[in-house]
Motif scaffolding. Structure first.
Motif, short mmCIF file in Angstrom:
data_model
loop_
_atom_site.label_atom_id
_atom_site.label_comp_id
_atom_site.label_asym_id
_atom_site.label_seq_id
_atom_site.Cartn_x
_atom_site.Cartn_y
_atom_site.Cartn_z
N ILE A 195 0.84 -1.20 0.00
CA ILE A 195 0.00 0.00 0.00
C ILE A 195 0.88 1.26 0.00
CG2 ILE A 195 -1.67 1.32 1.37
CD1 ILE A 195 -2.81 -1.43 2.28
N ASP A 196 2.00 1.20 0.69
CA ASP A 196 2.94 2.33 0.63
C ASP A 196 3.42 2.57 -0.80
OD1 ASP A 196 2.78 2.91 3.33
OD2 ASP A 196 4.54 1.70 3.87
N ASP A 197 3.64 1.49 -1.55
CA ASP A 197 4.04 1.63 -2.96
C ASP A 197 2.95 2.32 -3.77
OD1 ASP A 197 6.44 0.40 -2.41
OD2 ASP A 197 5.79 -1.58 -3.10
N ILE A 198 1.70 1.96 -3.51
CA ILE A 198 0.58 2.61 -4.21
C ILE A 198 0.50 4.08 -3.82
CG2 ILE A 198 -1.94 2.66 -4.46
CD1 ILE A 198 -1.94 -0.36 -3.99
N ASP A 199 0.73 4.36 -2.53
CA ASP A 199 0.65 5.74 -2.04
C ASP A 199 1.69 6.65 -2.69
OD1 ASP A 199 -0.44 7.73 -0.30
OD2 ASP A 199 1.33 7.50 0.98
N LYS A 200 2.77 6.08 -3.15
CA LYS A 200 3.78 6.88 -3.85
C LYS A 200 3.33 7.27 -5.25
CE LYS A 200 7.49 4.52 -1.33
NZ LYS A 200 8.59 3.51 -1.44
N LEU A 201 2.28 6.57 -5.75
CA LEU A 201 1.80 6.81 -7.11
C LEU A 201 0.52 7.63 -7.12
CD1 LEU A 201 2.44 3.21 -8.52
CD2 LEU A 201 3.98 5.19 -8.57
N ILE A 202 -0.38 7.41 -6.16
CA ILE A 202 -1.59 8.23 -5.98
C ILE A 202 -1.73 8.53 -4.49
CG2 ILE A 202 -2.80 7.37 -8.03
CD1 ILE A 202 -4.35 5.46 -6.24
N ASN A 203 -2.33 9.65 -4.16
CA ASN A 203 -2.40 10.09 -2.77
C ASN A 203 -3.49 9.33 -2.01
OD1 ASN A 203 -2.47 11.49 -0.33
ND2 ASN A 203 -2.05 13.45 -1.31
N LEU A 204 -3.05 8.53 -1.03
CA LEU A 204 -3.99 7.78 -0.18
C LEU A 204 -4.18 8.42 1.18
CD1 LEU A 204 -2.78 4.11 -0.86
CD2 LEU A 204 -4.60 5.36 -2.02
N LYS A 205 -3.53 9.57 1.42
CA LYS A 205 -3.53 10.14 2.76
C LYS A 205 -4.39 11.38 2.91
CE LYS A 205 1.17 8.70 4.09
NZ LYS A 205 1.82 8.39 2.80
N ASP A 206 -4.79 12.03 1.81
CA ASP A 206 -5.43 13.34 1.94
C ASP A 206 -6.94 13.29 2.10
OD1 ASP A 206 -6.22 12.64 -0.59
OD2 ASP A 206 -5.59 14.51 -1.55
N GLY A 207 -7.54 12.08 2.18
CA GLY A 207 -8.97 11.96 2.39
C GLY A 207 -9.81 11.98 1.12
N SER A 208 -9.17 12.16 -0.04
CA SER A 208 -9.93 12.17 -1.30
C SER A 208 -10.35 10.77 -1.70
CB SER A 208 -9.10 12.80 -2.42
OG SER A 208 -7.88 12.09 -2.61
N ILE A 209 -9.64 9.75 -1.23
CA ILE A 209 -10.00 8.35 -1.46
C ILE A 209 -10.49 7.77 -0.14
CG2 ILE A 209 -9.17 6.06 -2.08
CD1 ILE A 209 -7.16 7.39 -3.93
N ARG A 210 -11.75 7.34 -0.12
CA ARG A 210 -12.35 6.80 1.10
C ARG A 210 -12.91 5.40 0.89
NH1 ARG A 210 -13.05 5.77 6.47
NH2 ARG A 210 -15.23 5.26 6.88
N THR A 211 -13.64 5.15 -0.21
CA THR A 211 -14.26 3.85 -0.44
C THR A 211 -13.51 3.09 -1.53
OG1 THR A 211 -15.81 4.84 -2.02
CG2 THR A 211 -16.54 4.65 0.26
N ALA A 212 -13.31 1.80 -1.31
CA ALA A 212 -12.56 0.99 -2.26
C ALA A 212 -13.23 -0.37 -2.39
CB ALA A 212 -11.11 0.83 -1.80
N ILE A 213 -12.92 -1.06 -3.48
CA ILE A 213 -13.42 -2.42 -3.69
C ILE A 213 -12.25 -3.29 -4.14
CG2 ILE A 213 -14.16 -1.95 -6.08
CD1 ILE A 213 -16.50 -3.95 -5.51
N ASP A 214 -12.13 -4.46 -3.53
CA ASP A 214 -11.06 -5.40 -3.86
C ASP A 214 -11.68 -6.63 -4.50
OD1 ASP A 214 -8.62 -6.61 -4.05
OD2 ASP A 214 -8.39 -7.04 -1.91
N THR A 215 -11.43 -6.82 -5.78
CA THR A 215 -12.01 -7.93 -6.54
C THR A 215 -11.09 -9.14 -6.46
OG1 THR A 215 -10.96 -7.10 -8.56
CG2 THR A 215 -13.19 -6.36 -8.13
N GLY A 216 -11.62 -10.27 -5.99
CA GLY A 216 -10.79 -11.46 -5.82
C GLY A 216 -9.80 -11.24 -4.69
N CYS A 217 -10.31 -11.05 -3.48
CA CYS A 217 -9.56 -10.43 -2.38
C CYS A 217 -8.63 -11.36 -1.62
CB CYS A 217 -10.54 -9.81 -1.40
SG CYS A 217 -11.62 -11.04 -0.60
N GLY A 218 -8.69 -12.69 -1.84
CA GLY A 218 -7.94 -13.59 -0.98
C GLY A 218 -8.45 -13.50 0.45
#
Length: 623
Positions: A195-218
């Motif tokens: 997730i830290d790797d993803i955060d370096k590519l898109i901002n996961l900390k500023d509150g603009s992303i709140r809801t997510a869906i994981d397809t085939g989640c294990g």
């Protein structure tokens, strides 16, 4: 002084005459009485009162026996007209029974597009009238956040994933416990680092992303570690050869449902998720004219992200380990890139094993480029929020109209946590008939007061950390979940598809909460013992004459953990019927007054499911 009063001789004579007359009459009746008594008692029919009556003689020759038996009691109910509810335990082999994802029933259906793994619910005559048992040795799960890393082996006694995914750090068996190191097929260093790797590519900390869906989640490690970043993910996977992966997620205290991308829409409204994720989820994105990516587009918010890791991303490095040819993987990636372009998505980055696309914020340019991309065309008449057994469309769901190319279709959302109590765009735009901004504000305040009252009458709900997985069976605007947002728990907000109200699940997602559509005449797509607490507001009035009250209660019993609680608010007549049924289900319940006092017809039933488990399986049963 007043003159003295003297009686005249005439008055004295009248007085003596009257006294003599009274004496003669008394003597006469006395002798008459003696004469009648000498005749003996009058015969009386044999009865329970004959001894009393015979000792009290009467002079009348005609007597009537008095009947002191009550004549205004209701008749005793017969066994046929008022049977007592009886719900025996199901066979221990059914401890993980999921009615709408039953493996034996699924074999009757087509394997094309994984149709056989979709929901296929039992008919009414096939419904079980027994209570699904917890497995022998079941224990109350660990509290969050310890549950993120540990679960009891007895609660989901399956070692298959620990063996199959041994080198990928999914799950390990350590004595009586499972341990979840947080690993995954594409993130062996752990979900946190991934997730830290993803955060370096898109901002996961500023509150603009709140809801997510994981397809085939294990086992939902991605969703589990997003929670510390104030991002809540709905994780789903089918019930397949990866035994109990969704069940493990739920034991960890992570939101998850049984589900599959097959031939019908996912049970979520359009524009629901800020981010969608697939990490080696084995979904054939480029097949069937890109219909699976078209469905992801429907549920993504304008400007939302799609993240893909695993085949075919970075195939140049991994193709030998994936047991596929380089040409095959290169072709698959090319097809995915093409489908994404036809959806007007922009590929914003590919770095290492990660690739990220972004959906446009509106369809101004997308409509213009239909001259280049003829397919998929825009859908014309479908309801984008209808998603209960709704067939997948190969057309593109149009975003709401905008007046400017820079405008966000459907309205811009505030960042989390302001998003929770801000007026949702679906309401402020007037698209939900009858629900105004004032309705929303009043509903939010109402549920704050109601939840305060709940915590006074259910001390387990008031105890921080006691409950983790909660279900609201009739969520409306998500007010119940909103009032609990600061507690260490999550709420699955169900919106009944038969509700005689506006479809409000989109509002719930716009608030930054999660939920699903559900028909409560059918089973929920989840494992037994999913929830620690269930809230049911007017469910039984809503489903009256639609399906059996006992069937809904048995489904609630199936998905409720032992020692879990239920709060049902409904008309008092419905609650009295419910109380009779739950008394036969080993629930302890009581009916309490409405928070506004005893004069309200709506009452509140608070109940706790007692702890009980199946007996140990015999060797024959365990095969």
């Amino acid at each position: 002084m007043a003159a003295a009063r003297f009686l005249s001789p005439f008055t004295l004579f009248n007085t003596k005459y009257s006294l003599c007359l009274v004496a003669i009459l008394c003597t006469t009746f006395y002798f008459i009485g003696i004469w009648q008594h000498s005749l003996g008692p009058i015969p009386i029919p044999n009865s329970s009162t004959s001894a009393v009556v015979s000792s009290a003689p009467c002079y009348s020759l005609k007597t009537t026996q008095l009947d002191f038996m009550p004549h205004h009691l209701p008749p005793d109910p017969s066994a046929t007209t008022a049977p007592l509810p009886h719900f025996p335990p199901c066979d221990p082999s059914l401890s993980e029974y999921t009615p709408c994802e039953d493996a034996r029933r699924s074999l009757k259906f087509d394997r094309d597009m994984l149709i056989y793994r979709q929901r296929h619910c039992p008919e009414k005559k096939e419904l079980l009238k027994c209570r699904v048992p917890a497995p022998y040795g079941y224990k109350v799960p660990f509290r969050w956040p310890k549950s993120r890393e540990f679960a009891w082996f007895a609660n989901a006694p399956h070692k298959e994933l620990a063996v199959e995914k041994k080198n990928q750090n999914w799950i390990k068996v350590e004595g009586e416990q499972f341990r979840f190191p947080g690993g995954g097929t594409m993130f062996p260093r752990g979900a946190d680092a991934y997730i830290d790797d993803i955060d370096k590519l898109i901002n996961l900390k500023d509150g603009s992303i709140r809801t997510a869906i994981d397809t085939g989640c294990g086992v939902a490690s991605w969703g589990a570690y997003l929670l510390s970043r104030n991002i809540v993910a709905v994780s789903f996977a089918p019930r397949d050869t990866h035994v109990s992966q969704v069940q493990f997620a739920l034991e960890r205290g992570v939101p998850a449902l049984i589900g599959v991308l097959a031939s019908i829409r996912l049970p979520y409204p359009s524009r629901a998720f800020d981010m969608a994720h697939c990490s080696r989820c084995l979904i054939p994105w480029a097949t069937h004219d890109g219909v699976y990516l078209i469905e992801i587009d429907r549920i993504l918010r304008p400007g939302g992200y799609w993240i893909l890791s695993g085949p075919p991303i970075n195939w140049q490095k991994h193709w030998r380990g994936w047991n596929r040819t380089a040409d095959d993987l290169e072709q698959e990636q090319s097809q995915i890139e093409t489908v994404a372009k036809t959806l007007c998505w922009k590929k914003i980055v590919q770095k290492g094993d990660l690739a990220i696309w972004q959906k446009p914020t509106n369809h101004v340019h997308c409509k213009a480029n239909r001259k280049i991309f003829k397919q998929p065309s825009f859908c014309q008449s479908q309801n984008p929020d209808m998603a209960w057994y709704t067939k997948l469309d190969k057309c593109l769901t149009p975003l709401p109209e905008v007046s400017d190319v820079k405008e966000i279709a459907g309205g811009q959302l505030p960042k989390w946590p302001e998003r929770l109590n801000a007026i949702p765009p679906r309401i402020s735009s007037g698209s939900l008939t009858g629900i105004t901004e004032n309705t929303f504000v009043e509903n939010t305040e109402l549920w704050k007061k109601r939840v305060e009252y709940y915590k006074r009458i259910d001390h387990q709900l008031a105890e921080t950390g006691r409950y983790r997985n909660l279900l609201d069976m009739n969520a409306y605007l998500g007010g119940f979940a909103s009032a609990l947002v600061n507690d260490p728990l999550w709420v699955m907000n169900a919106v009944p598809v038969e509700a005689d109200q506006i479809n409000t699940l989109g509002v719930i997602y716009e608030r930054g909460l999660i939920g699903t559509y559900q028909n409560w005449c059918e089973a929920m797509s989840t494992y037994p013992r999913t929830y620690d607490f269930i809230h049911a507001d007017s469910i039984f009035s809503l489903y009256k004459d639609r399906c059996g009250m006992e069937d809904i209660l048995l489904e609630m019993d199936r998905i409720l953990r032992p020692q879990g609680s239920v709060i049902i608010r409904d008309d008092v007549d419905e609650l009295l019927k419910i109380k009779k049924i739950i008394d036969a289900m080993q629930w302890e319940g009581r009916i309490l007054d409405h928070e506004q006092g005893p004069l309200e017809r709506e009452k509140i039933l608070v109940a706790v499911k007692q702890y009980w488990t199946a007996s140990p399986l015999t060797p024959k049963q365990d095969q």
